[in-house]
Scaffold this active site. Structure first.
Site, short mmCIF file in Angstrom:
data_model
loop_
_atom_site.label_atom_id
_atom_site.label_comp_id
_atom_site.label_asym_id
_atom_site.label_seq_id
_atom_site.Cartn_x
_atom_site.Cartn_y
_atom_site.Cartn_z
N TYR A 145 1.26 -0.89 0.10
CA TYR A 145 0.33 0.06 0.12
C TYR A 145 1.23 1.59 0.00
CZ TYR A 145 -3.41 3.65 1.44
OH TYR A 145 -4.34 4.44 1.57
N ASP A 240 9.41 2.84 0.53
CA ASP A 240 8.05 3.75 0.50
C ASP A 240 8.51 3.33 2.75
OD1 ASP A 240 6.20 4.20 1.86
OD2 ASP A 240 4.86 3.33 0.34
N LYS A 268 3.73 9.01 9.44
CA LYS A 268 3.70 8.39 9.94
C LYS A 268 4.91 8.92 11.69
CE LYS A 268 1.43 4.89 8.59
NZ LYS A 268 -0.13 4.63 8.74
N1 PMP Z 1 2.43 4.04 2.31
C1 PMP Z 1 2.91 3.39 3.16
C2 PMP Z 1 3.56 1.95 2.80
C3 PMP Z 1 1.60 3.13 4.60
O1 PMP Z 1 1.75 2.51 5.25
C4 PMP Z 1 0.76 4.07 3.83
C5 PMP Z 1 -0.30 4.66 5.84
N2 PMP Z 1 -1.11 3.16 5.90
C6 PMP Z 1 0.81 5.01 3.67
C7 PMP Z 1 1.80 5.62 2.51
C8 PMP Z 1 0.04 5.95 2.79
O2 PMP Z 1 -0.15 7.51 3.60
P1 PMP Z 1 -1.24 8.19 3.83
O3 PMP Z 1 -2.09 7.49 5.27
O4 PMP Z 1 0.07 9.26 5.40
O5 PMP Z 1 -1.57 9.09 3.58
#
Ligand code: PMP
Length: 426
Positions: A145, A240, A268
């Site tokens: 994701y 990521d 995060k």
């Molecule tokens: N990349 C990863 C690996 C994530 O875990 C997340 C959120 N869980 C995101 C991108 C997207 O981040 P956000 O919810 O702050 O938009």
């Protein structure tokens, strides 16, 4: 459900004015049944709902709260900064300080730009990869994701896995066409794309510790192969690290595996519980961004001072507390406690540092399609029982638990016992 009457009433009001009653679909309890408790406050490793119930929290706001809820030093930094004004739309010292810290701590990052969410960070990194290479296609992995950007919402795990939709409606096929989906742990599935489209591929984006569709730990060899194949074809490698960044070590997964990606994304933990994302990497690539270069990227609240203060204080505290060593010790303790309490159950505890996943099957999977639906069903069935015994787990078997520095070994032992007892009941 009458044992949380205030939460129930709030939920009834919420569904009338907010789709599904939640502002992010993973917060709904659709997969596990019932409705979510409405949270009034958090303190350390605990959450308190508006009905006066108390929970040991293993969601940690989905990852940011590595120091627990309402850490006094972070609150102090937020309050002191906010008292001087919450946003200026002009540069502040705090942005420079946090950027310097990131560049000093994260080897592959020579320059960094702050945004307001993980979604924005990955979206911007991919635009930059496309602008830098002059190519359009990207490779992502089934089960990773990367936020809810159109062309990344393809076989993406997280809420999409929970709700059983491989892709979102509303994503034009023409956008998704540029996204090639490969399988984790499978060099051949990547090779196939490079053989066919080698000079059209701008980059490969991966969660190096995939944690949005279960915890699908990868072989270092596989990640090293991605580094080689991208280099060979003039494509960029994007890690990521929205979850793993500043959670598994200073250098994120890139540091753990000693692999140097071209670009990295963060979210995060870097925001200390405030809305922050970041992307960074090689200076020659980052300098293609506006105002220096032709790749446009912007944000009214990017580098927001209050959010920068929370992130900066969080990273300083991680340094002061020798956090990553402690988190590894706590994570290892929790793993053993869970294994003991779940002995005799068909269950594996999958862990990297303070990221922990329970999967009710014999073999820990390395790719999304090796997760058995019965494993997820089992977790989802137990969730309410565990919640009612005061342990707050993420409301989907596809989601991981986070241990924070606010957890004590006694809390971890207690949670393992609660989870083990629930497993015995079914
Ligand atoms: N990349 C990863 C690996 C994530 O875990 C997340 C959120 N869980 C995101 C991108 C997207 O981040 P956000 O919810 O702050 O938009």
């Amino acid at each position: 459900m009458t044992d949380r009457p205030k939460s129930e009433r709030l939920f009834e009001r919420a569904v009338k004015v907010i789709p599904g009653g939640v502002n992010s679909p993973v917060r709904a309890f659709a997969a596990v049944g019932g409705h979510p408790p409405f949270i009034e406050r958090g303190q350390g490793a605990e959450l308190f709902d508006c009905d006066g119930r108390r929970y040991l929290d293993f969601c940690g706001s989905w990852g940011p709260l590595i120091l627990g809820h309402a850490h006094p030093e972070i609150l102090d930094a937020i309050n002191r900064t906010a008292a001087r004004g919450t946003s200026f739309g002009a540069p502040t010292a705090l942005e420079v300080e946090l950027a310097e810290l990131v560049v000093n701590k994260v080897g592959p990052v020579e320059k960094v730009r702050f945004v307001s969410s993980g979604t924005e960070a990955v979206m911007s990194a991919i635009r930059l990869a496309r602008g830098f290479t002059g190519r359009d296609k990207i490779i992502k992995f089934n089960g990773c994701y990367h936020g809810h950007t159109d062309y990344l919402l393809v076989k993406a795990g997280s809420g999409l896995a929970t709700f059983g939709t491989p892709s979102s409606a509303g994503v034009p096929e023409d956008f998704a066409r540029l996204t090639l989906v490969a399988d984790l742990d499978d060099e051949k599935s990547v090779d196939r794309y490079f053989n066919q489209y080698g000079d059209e591929i701008a980059g490969v984006v991966i969660e190096p510790i995939p944690a949005n569709n279960g915890l699908l730990l990868q072989r270092r060899d596989f990640l090293a192969y991605l580094r080689q194949v991208t280099e060979r074809h003039g494509a960029l490698l994007i890690f990521d690290e929205v979850i793993s960044g500043f959670r598994v070590g200073w250098g994120g997964a890139a540091g753990v595996f000693e692999i140097v990606p071209d670009l990295m994304t963060f979210g995060k933990v870097i925001g200390g519980g405030m809305p922050v994302g970041a992307f960074g990497g090689r200076a020659d690539i980052m300098e293609k961004l506006a105002p220096l270069g032709p790749v446009y990227q912007a944000g009214t609240l990017s580098g927001n001072p209050v959010a920068m203060a929370a992130g900066l204080t969080t990273l300083h505290l991680l340094d002061k507390e020798d956090a990553f060593r402690k988190l590894e010790t706590l994570g290892a303790h929790f793993e053993v406690a869970l294994e003991n309490c779940l002995a005799g159950q068909r269950c594996r505890v999958v862990r990297h540092g303070s990221i922990v996943w329970l999967v009710f099957q014999d073999e820990p999977p390395r790719r999304a399609d090796h997760i058995q639906s019965s494993a997820i069903d089992r977790y989802n069935r137990m969730h309410r029982d565990i919640l009612d015994h005061g342990v707050y787990l993420p409301p989907s078997g596809y989601e991981v638990m986070f241990v924070s520095l606010a957890h004590t070994v006694e809390m971890l032992d207690h949670a393992a016992q609660v989870i083990g007892d629930a497993a015995k009941r079914g």
